[in-house]
Every structure is written in structure tokens, then in C-alpha cells.
Design a protein around this motif. Structure first.
Motif, mmCIF file in Angstrom:
data_model
loop_
_atom_site.group_PDB
_atom_site.id
_atom_site.type_symbol
_atom_site.label_atom_id
_atom_site.label_comp_id
_atom_site.label_asym_id
_atom_site.label_seq_id
_atom_site.Cartn_x
_atom_site.Cartn_y
_atom_site.Cartn_z
ATOM 1 N N LYS A 296 0.902 -0.976 0.032
ATOM 2 C CA LYS A 296 0.254 0.302 -0.090
ATOM 3 C C LYS A 296 1.249 1.188 -0.387
ATOM 4 N N ALA A 297 1.922 1.033 -0.939
ATOM 5 C CA ALA A 297 2.950 2.244 -0.838
ATOM 6 C C ALA A 297 2.728 3.157 -1.746
ATOM 7 N N ASN A 298 1.244 4.107 -1.956
ATOM 8 C CA ASN A 298 0.930 4.772 -1.929
ATOM 9 C C ASN A 298 0.304 5.749 -1.083
ATOM 10 N N VAL A 299 0.093 5.198 0.203
ATOM 11 C CA VAL A 299 -0.305 5.805 0.467
ATOM 12 C C VAL A 299 0.863 5.569 1.964
ATOM 13 N N LEU A 300 1.019 4.474 2.436
ATOM 14 C CA LEU A 300 2.337 4.317 3.884
ATOM 15 C C LEU A 300 3.653 4.657 2.557
ATOM 16 N N LYS A 301 4.213 5.858 1.812
ATOM 17 C CA LYS A 301 5.054 5.703 1.206
ATOM 18 C C LYS A 301 6.497 5.422 1.851
ATOM 19 N N GLY B 142 6.591 1.348 0.844
ATOM 20 C CA GLY B 142 7.437 1.734 -0.404
ATOM 21 C C GLY B 142 8.650 1.546 -0.399
ATOM 22 N N LEU B 143 9.498 0.741 0.924
ATOM 23 C CA LEU B 143 10.889 0.702 1.246
ATOM 24 C C LEU B 143 10.323 -0.647 0.710
ATOM 25 N N PHE B 144 9.539 -1.248 1.062
ATOM 26 C CA PHE B 144 9.156 -2.904 1.287
ATOM 27 C C PHE B 144 8.913 -3.238 -0.050
ATOM 28 N N LEU B 145 8.805 -2.454 -1.165
ATOM 29 C CA LEU B 145 7.820 -2.859 -2.045
ATOM 30 C C LEU B 145 9.491 -2.132 -3.202
ATOM 31 N N LYS B 146 10.253 -1.625 -2.819
ATOM 32 C CA LYS B 146 11.420 -1.036 -3.623
ATOM 33 C C LYS B 146 12.884 -2.413 -2.800
ATOM 34 N N SER B 147 12.703 -2.634 -2.145
ATOM 35 C CA SER B 147 13.552 -4.021 -1.905
ATOM 36 C C SER B 147 13.456 -5.154 -2.871
ATOM 37 N N ALA B 148 11.242 -5.068 -2.807
ATOM 38 C CA ALA B 148 11.310 -6.017 -3.021
ATOM 39 C C ALA B 148 11.679 -6.682 -4.848
ATOM 40 N N GLN B 149 11.511 -5.135 -5.868
ATOM 41 C CA GLN B 149 12.127 -4.774 -6.369
ATOM 42 C C GLN B 149 13.205 -5.180 -6.748
ATOM 43 N N GLU C 29 8.725 -13.366 -13.979
ATOM 44 C CA GLU C 29 7.774 -12.043 -14.265
ATOM 45 C C GLU C 29 7.993 -11.618 -12.480
ATOM 46 N N CYS C 30 7.762 -10.827 -12.838
ATOM 47 C CA CYS C 30 6.964 -9.930 -11.325
ATOM 48 C C CYS C 30 6.703 -8.368 -11.917
ATOM 49 N N ASP C 31 5.679 -8.296 -10.859
ATOM 50 C CA ASP C 31 4.709 -7.354 -10.664
ATOM 51 C C ASP C 31 4.797 -6.803 -9.208
ATOM 52 N N SER C 32 2.875 -5.864 -9.225
ATOM 53 C CA SER C 32 3.389 -5.099 -7.869
ATOM 54 C C SER C 32 1.987 -4.756 -7.897
ATOM 55 N N LEU C 33 0.960 -5.006 -6.812
ATOM 56 C CA LEU C 33 -0.555 -4.852 -6.753
ATOM 57 C C LEU C 33 -0.932 -4.054 -5.679
ATOM 58 N N MET C 34 -1.704 -2.732 -5.268
ATOM 59 C CA MET C 34 -1.920 -2.930 -4.147
ATOM 60 C C MET C 34 -2.717 -3.518 -3.645
ATOM 61 N N ILE C 35 -2.860 -3.679 -1.949
ATOM 62 C CA ILE C 35 -3.175 -5.194 -1.047
ATOM 63 C C ILE C 35 -4.466 -5.337 -1.970
ATOM 64 N N ASP C 36 -5.688 -3.741 -1.663
ATOM 65 C CA ASP C 36 -6.798 -3.986 -1.614
ATOM 66 C C ASP C 36 -7.121 -4.141 -3.770
ATOM 67 N N HIS C 37 -6.313 -4.228 -4.189
ATOM 68 C CA HIS C 37 -6.473 -4.786 -5.810
ATOM 69 C C HIS C 37 -6.039 -6.298 -5.801
ATOM 70 N N ALA D 125 4.667 -10.285 0.366
ATOM 71 C CA ALA D 125 3.384 -8.937 1.579
ATOM 72 C C ALA D 125 4.095 -9.066 2.432
ATOM 73 N N PRO D 126 3.938 -7.859 3.181
ATOM 74 C CA PRO D 126 4.420 -7.455 4.679
ATOM 75 C C PRO D 126 3.460 -8.569 5.383
ATOM 76 N N ASN D 127 4.054 -7.952 6.934
ATOM 77 C CA ASN D 127 3.965 -9.237 8.200
ATOM 78 C C ASN D 127 2.115 -9.555 7.818
ATOM 79 N N VAL D 128 1.404 -7.744 7.833
ATOM 80 C CA VAL D 128 -0.113 -8.521 8.028
ATOM 81 C C VAL D 128 -0.603 -8.840 6.715
ATOM 82 N N TYR D 129 -1.115 -7.551 5.766
ATOM 83 C CA TYR D 129 -1.680 -7.920 4.563
ATOM 84 C C TYR D 129 -1.325 -9.435 4.237
ATOM 85 N N GLY D 130 -0.165 -9.891 4.686
ATOM 86 C CA GLY D 130 0.336 -11.979 4.171
ATOM 87 C C GLY D 130 -0.597 -12.565 4.993
#
Length: 333
Positions: free
Chosen positions: A171-176, A180-187, A197-205, A222-227
Motif C-alpha cells: 500500500k505504498a501509495n499511502v504508506l510511502k 515503499g521501502l518493502f516494495l523498492k527492496s523487493a523490486q 516475471e515480477c509485478d506489484s499490486l496494492m493490497i486492495d487490488h 507481502a508484508p506481515n499483516v497483508y500476508g
């Protein structure tokens, strides 16, 4: 060769489904030595802690554990036993898997989903603070090192399983900063795995996509809670929470367990579905290189579910825990 494995029956239906899983494992023809240890409610009663030092020592010594579900004791003033186990054992990646079995009531035939959940950080680290009498805060803690570790683990797992895609959920659009750090590290980690193949989706999507078109999903990071939430969701997509299985992995040990909880409303009645625990045992066998034995269990489970003669209540039947366990054993060849 004999495998020594730490066993935590846990709470609630754990006392029924863990013995069922051990019975199935023993019928593979492999040799095991079960090292029974405590965690959860019984550990609090005997040791005044949800996870005694002796339990941690056993698992670190054996490197392997199979556990049942544990009661969350936070409301009683005790730390979460699951969080304690992950923290004290250094378990940084939790893998949860659910797959469609013929004969199970799911519209998503051929679904086979894997969620890899970061298991040490996020708000599940339990860093909370009361602010006056009417407010409280929880700190969402994310580090680059741990995010890279779980991302590399995920891509390695995808490669071993022959999977083609990893989807990073956030949810890096809100929790930048944190997501954001989790997303950038995974990428960043993804660059070392050009074959996946690697893509990224917000948790609601991602939640929408899973219930709308799960066959387009493969491995989800996913990070801990979402997973944690998505692990239950994929089990439901495949027909029942009782079918979800998984393991927790760290540098020193691995602990295998089903997705579901203690189910206190049916505990002691002998009607719990043991398949999630049994398939967690099969995942353990695969982890230690006993692929043929693991496949034997998986195929036996698939055969029983397809025939539909012995199904527990969550699967639309009336079979007992022992009925479905014995049916699985009869199918093992």
C-alpha cells in the motif's frame, strides 16, 4: 536414517489434527523420532510463559518442527506464542499455500496459490504505545535488510517450485516510507531473477484480483499483516480454511503449520479437518528432500477428496477426523 522433529500439538483442535498428521507421516515408511514440546496455553499453565526456553532449544537442535494452531494470549496479558516462536527462532518468511482439489466445492478449478509473508516486522512486531487513556499507536517497522531477505527467499522458492510470476503486494501509495521501502527492496531483488516475471499490486487490488481471477495469480509476496490476511483468503478460494498449509523459515530452523486457527467451538469433538496439518507435514518432507514421500501424501489427499466418501463438515461431509485420516492412509501407495 531417522528424522528427529519437534512437535507442538498446540491448542484447541491441535490435539486432534497433529496426531492425525503424525500417523500419516509414519505410514510413509520413513523413520521419525518425535520430540514433543509445549507452546501456547499448556505452556503458560506449566511454565508461566507461552513459549518456554526448552521449546526453542528443541527446535534449534532438531532444525525442524511441526506444530498445531496456538491460542492468541495477548488479551490475557501474555505475548503471542506465534510471534514469540518466529522472533526467538529468527523465522523471517512464512509460506502459505492452498490448491484446488477435485471434489472440493470451489469454482476456481486449477487454482494453486502461494503467499510468502514477511514474518518478523510490520505492526506484528507488537511495538505499541498507549497515548493517554483514549488513544494508542502501533509502529509499522520495516527494514531494507529483512525485506531483501524475504524477497530473495520468495524468488528462490518460486524458481524451485517452477513458478513463473511473483506479485509484490503493498500500500505504498499511502504508506510511502514503510510499504515503499518493502516494495523498492523487493523490486531490487527481482532484478536478480530475470526468468521470473515480477509485478506489484496494492493490497486492495490484490484482494479483488484473488476473488475475481485467482488463476492469474501465482506467488504473492507481502508484508506481515497483508500476508496473514491473504493466507486465509487463498484457502477460502480453494474451498476451505482447513486445506491451507505452510511453513515458517529462518536461517536456523523451519516450523510447519496449517493456515487455520484453534477452532475452539469444535475442539474435542473429533470432527476437525486434519488436511491442512497433513499437507504441512508433506511440505516438511519436501523441505528435507523426501519428495517421493511428500508426493505420496499429496496424491492420497487428492484421491480421498476426489472420491468424496470421507469429507469433514467444512467440506460438506460428515466424516470424523479419524475417518478422513484413515482414508488418506489407505490411499497411500
Amino acid at each position: 536414517m531417522s528424522y528427529k522433529i519437534s512437535i507442538i500439538e498446540g491448542d484447541g483442535i491441535g490435539h486432534e489434527i497433529v496426531p492425525a498428521a503424525l500417523k500419516v507421516l509414519e505410514h510413509t515408511g520413513l523413520s521419525f523420532e518425535w520430540d514433543f514440546v509445549l507452546a501456547g496455553e499448556k505452556a503458560v499453565e506449566e511454565y508461566q510463559t507461552p513459549v518456554p526456553d526448552s521449546t526453542i532449544e528443541s527446535i534449534l537442535s532438531n532444525k525442524l518442527a511441526l506444530k498445531g494452531p496456538l491460542t492468541n494470549l495477548v488479551a490475557r496479558g501474555w505475548p503471542s506464542p506465534n510471534v514469540m516462536l518466529r522472533k526467538n527462532l529468527g523465522l523471517f518468511a512464512a509460506v502459505k499455500r492452498a490448491r484446488y482439489f477435485e471434489g472440493v466445492g470451489s469454482p476456481f478449478k486449477n487454482a494453486d496459490l502461494v503467499v510468502v509473508r514477511e514474518a518478523k516486522e510490520d505492526t506484528y512486531a507488537g511495538a505499541e504505545q498507549q497515548v493517554g487513556s483514549d488513544a494508542a499507536i502501533a509502529i509499522k517497522f520495516i527494514t531494507r535488510e529483512n525485506s531483501l531477505n524475504v524477497a530473495n527467499f520468495t524468488f528462490d522458492l518460486a524458481r524451485r517450485l517452477g513458478r513463473k510470476k511473483v506479485s509484490i503486494t503493498h500500500k505504498a501509495n499511502v504508506l510511502k516510507l514503510t510499504d515503499g521501502l518493502f516494495l523498492k527492496s523487493a523490486q531490487e531483488a527481482a532484478k536478480n531473477y530475470p526468468d521470473i516475471e515480477c509485478d506489484s499490486l496494492m493490497i486492495d487490488h490484490m484482494a479483488f484480483k484473488l476473488v475475481n481471477d485467482p488463476l492469474d495469480c501465482d506467488v504473492i509476496l507481502a508484508p506481515n499483516v497483508y500476508g496473514d490476511i491473504l493466507a486465509d483468503l487463498i484457502a477460502g478460494i480453494c474451498g476451505s480454511l482447513g486445506l491451507g498449509f505452510g511453513g515458517n523459515f529462518g536461517p536456523e530452523a523451519a516450523v510447519f503449520e496449517p493456515v487455520h486457527g484453534t477452532a475452539p467451538t469444535i475442539a474435542g469433538q473429533g470432527i476437525a479437518n486434519p488436511i491442512g496439518e497433513i499437507l504441512s507435514g508433506a511440505m516438511l518432507l519436501s523441505y528435507i528432500g523426501e519428495e517421493q514421500a511428500a508426493k505420496t501424501i499429496e496424491n492420497a489427499v487428492a484421491s480421498v477428496l476426489k472420491k468424496g466418501e470421507f469429507l469433514t463438515g467444512d467440506l460438506g461431509g460428515t466424516a470424523s477426523t479419524n475417518d478422513i485420516t484413515n482414508a488418506i492412509i489407505r490411499e497411500m501407495k
